[in-house]
Design an enzyme around this catalytic site. Structure first.
Site, PDB file in Angstrom:
ATOM      1  N   HIS A  41      52.493 -13.865   1.631  1.00  0.00           N
ATOM      2  CA  HIS A  41      53.320 -14.476   0.585  1.00  0.00           C
ATOM      3  C   HIS A  41      54.033 -13.371  -0.202  1.00  0.00           C
ATOM      4  O   HIS A  41      53.762 -13.114  -1.374  1.00  0.00           O
ATOM      5  CB  HIS A  41      52.455 -15.331  -0.333  1.00  0.00           C
ATOM      6  CG  HIS A  41      51.981 -16.594   0.301  1.00  0.00           C
ATOM      7  ND1 HIS A  41      51.007 -16.618   1.276  1.00  0.00           N
ATOM      8  CD2 HIS A  41      52.361 -17.892   0.113  1.00  0.00           C
ATOM      9  CE1 HIS A  41      50.794 -17.872   1.648  1.00  0.00           C
ATOM     10  NE2 HIS A  41      51.601 -18.656   0.968  1.00  0.00           N
ATOM     11  N   GLU A  76      46.229 -13.762   6.288  1.00  0.00           N
ATOM     12  CA  GLU A  76      46.730 -13.493   4.943  1.00  0.00           C
ATOM     13  C   GLU A  76      46.376 -14.675   4.066  1.00  0.00           C
ATOM     14  O   GLU A  76      45.978 -15.733   4.562  1.00  0.00           O
ATOM     15  CB  GLU A  76      48.244 -13.265   4.952  1.00  0.00           C
ATOM     16  CG  GLU A  76      49.076 -14.437   5.485  1.00  0.00           C
ATOM     17  CD  GLU A  76      49.374 -15.523   4.445  1.00  0.00           C
ATOM     18  OE1 GLU A  76      49.468 -15.199   3.249  1.00  0.00           O
ATOM     19  OE2 GLU A  76      49.507 -16.693   4.842  1.00  0.00           O
ATOM     20  N   SER A  94      52.187 -20.147   5.370  1.00  0.00           N
ATOM     21  CA  SER A  94      51.407 -20.814   4.333  1.00  0.00           C
ATOM     22  C   SER A  94      50.792 -22.091   4.893  1.00  0.00           C
ATOM     23  O   SER A  94      50.161 -22.062   5.946  1.00  0.00           O
ATOM     24  CB  SER A  94      52.285 -21.083   3.098  1.00  0.00           C
ATOM     25  OG  SER A  94      51.498 -21.388   1.973  1.00  0.00           O
TER      26      SER A  94
END
Length: 357
Positions: free
Chosen positions: A327, A256, A151
């Protein structure tokens, strides 16, 4: 008139024109990056083992609840490690886990200490990019250790790898819940000095909802080989034009994201294209783009898959979508700097070497 088909045809033809127009810029940037990284070699950290002491630091957002830090510590302890908390992990400075100098000092300290064998990150959120100019990269290079996060922590995973050559790991941050699949992938990548083999393959079989949700999709057929590099799309884009921007030349770029509508994914991929980063890559391994559907129900939007096809098909490079990272609960660990084989036709991503020594 079929608007979607017309738009796709236009973009397919426009892509070639844009690529040609940006080729000189890309060549200059690649030459500069080649010079900067000419002497850099890949450094593999030592494998972690049960009983090792590892550090847990908070480089981005602060803990909203004190209990969250205890939970993160317990999650990391599942691997059999002793966990030492960073000195400032409970700090708060606005929406950050302490001031920049404090958060950076915790990372530097964990790399400096000989008793700490690896460095885990508490969570993402926001704030990692603020630390990039405060890290002691030469000291980190001389004290290579496992460093893992995802992230917002993508900024640190990329910068440390880019500046030192250290193999870093894109995997769940400490607070992220993990399942048995994710734990097994972590152990293969970080706790075993052996060939990793096939990674990020869906563990689900059949045609039920879970299997369909994680079904691998070939966007462009073919095979490619190159070092893995990438992470969260938003953070990869945010580093462009900085000393820490991603080097994609001849590499397998993995991406992602979460909670970004299709037009935003489109915008960021277009940014990477205009910067020459997509053209330079050997292939693309795309993970989960969680909660990335249009917020208006999709009535006036392209779907996520349409955007991905729109941006990657014209490049003609092997592209595999919906691999098990992002995630998600069962988040596979991807090592940056280790050579991978992407078989988009056979729907496989494999690493035939170890990521640690």
């Amino acid at each position: 008139m079929n608007y979607q088909a017309s738009r796709r045809q236009f973009l397919a033809s426009a892509s070639g024109a844009i690529a040609l127009a940006t080729s000189l810029i890309t060549a200059k940037e690649s030459s500069a990056q080649s010079s900067e990284n000419a002497d850099r070699k890949i450094i593999k950290p030592e494998a972690l083992k049960k009983g090792d002491k590892v550090g847990l630091v908070a480089p981005a957002s602060y803990s909203f609840e004190p209990e969250d830090i205890k939970i993160a510590k317990e999650i990391v302890e599942q691997y059999g490690f002793q966990v030492e908390l960073g000195s400032h992990i409970t700090s708060q400075y606005g929406y950050l886990a302490g001031k920049d100098a404090e958060r950076a000092s915790d990372i530097n300290e964990m790399f400096r200490r000989p008793d700490i064998r690896g460095v885990f990150t508490f969570s993402g959120g926001y704030g990692s990019t603020r630390l990039l100019d405060l890290l002691d990269y030469e000291m980190i290079r001389q004290n290579p250790k496992v460093f893992i996060g995802h992230s917002d922590v993508t900024a640190l995973v990329l910068a440390i790898h880019q500046k030192t050559g250290l193999v870093t790991f894109h995997g769940s941050s400490g607070l992220s819940a993990i399942g048995d699949y994710a734990i097994a992938h972590f152990r293969r990548a970080v706790m075993a000095n052996q060939s990793i083999g096939e990674i990020a393959k869906s563990p689900y079989r059949g045609t039920d909802d879970e299997a369909r949700k994680h079904r691998l999709v070939t966007i462009v057929s073919g095979q490619a080989t190159g070092e893995l590099v990438g992470g969260n799309l938003s953070l990869v884009v945010s580093l462009l034009g900085t000393p820490y921007e991603i080097d994609t030349r001849g590499k397998i770029l993995f991406l992602e994201d979460i909670s970004e509508e299709p037009y935003r994914i489109d915008r960021m991929l277009t940014h990477l294209f205009l910067a020459g980063k997509l053209q330079a890559a050997a292939g693309f391994a795309l993970g989960h783009f969680s909660d990335c559907q249009a917020k208006d129900g999709g009535l006036r939007s392209f779907s996520l898959e349409e955007v991905l096809r729109d941006r990657f098909e014209p490049l003609g490079k092997p592209t595999l979508y919906n691999l098990m990272f992002g995630h998600i609960l069962e988040n596979a660990v991807l090592p940056l700097g280790v050579k991978a084989i992407l078989d988009a036709t056979g729907k496989k991503l494999a690493i035939n070497e170890s990521a640690v020594v």
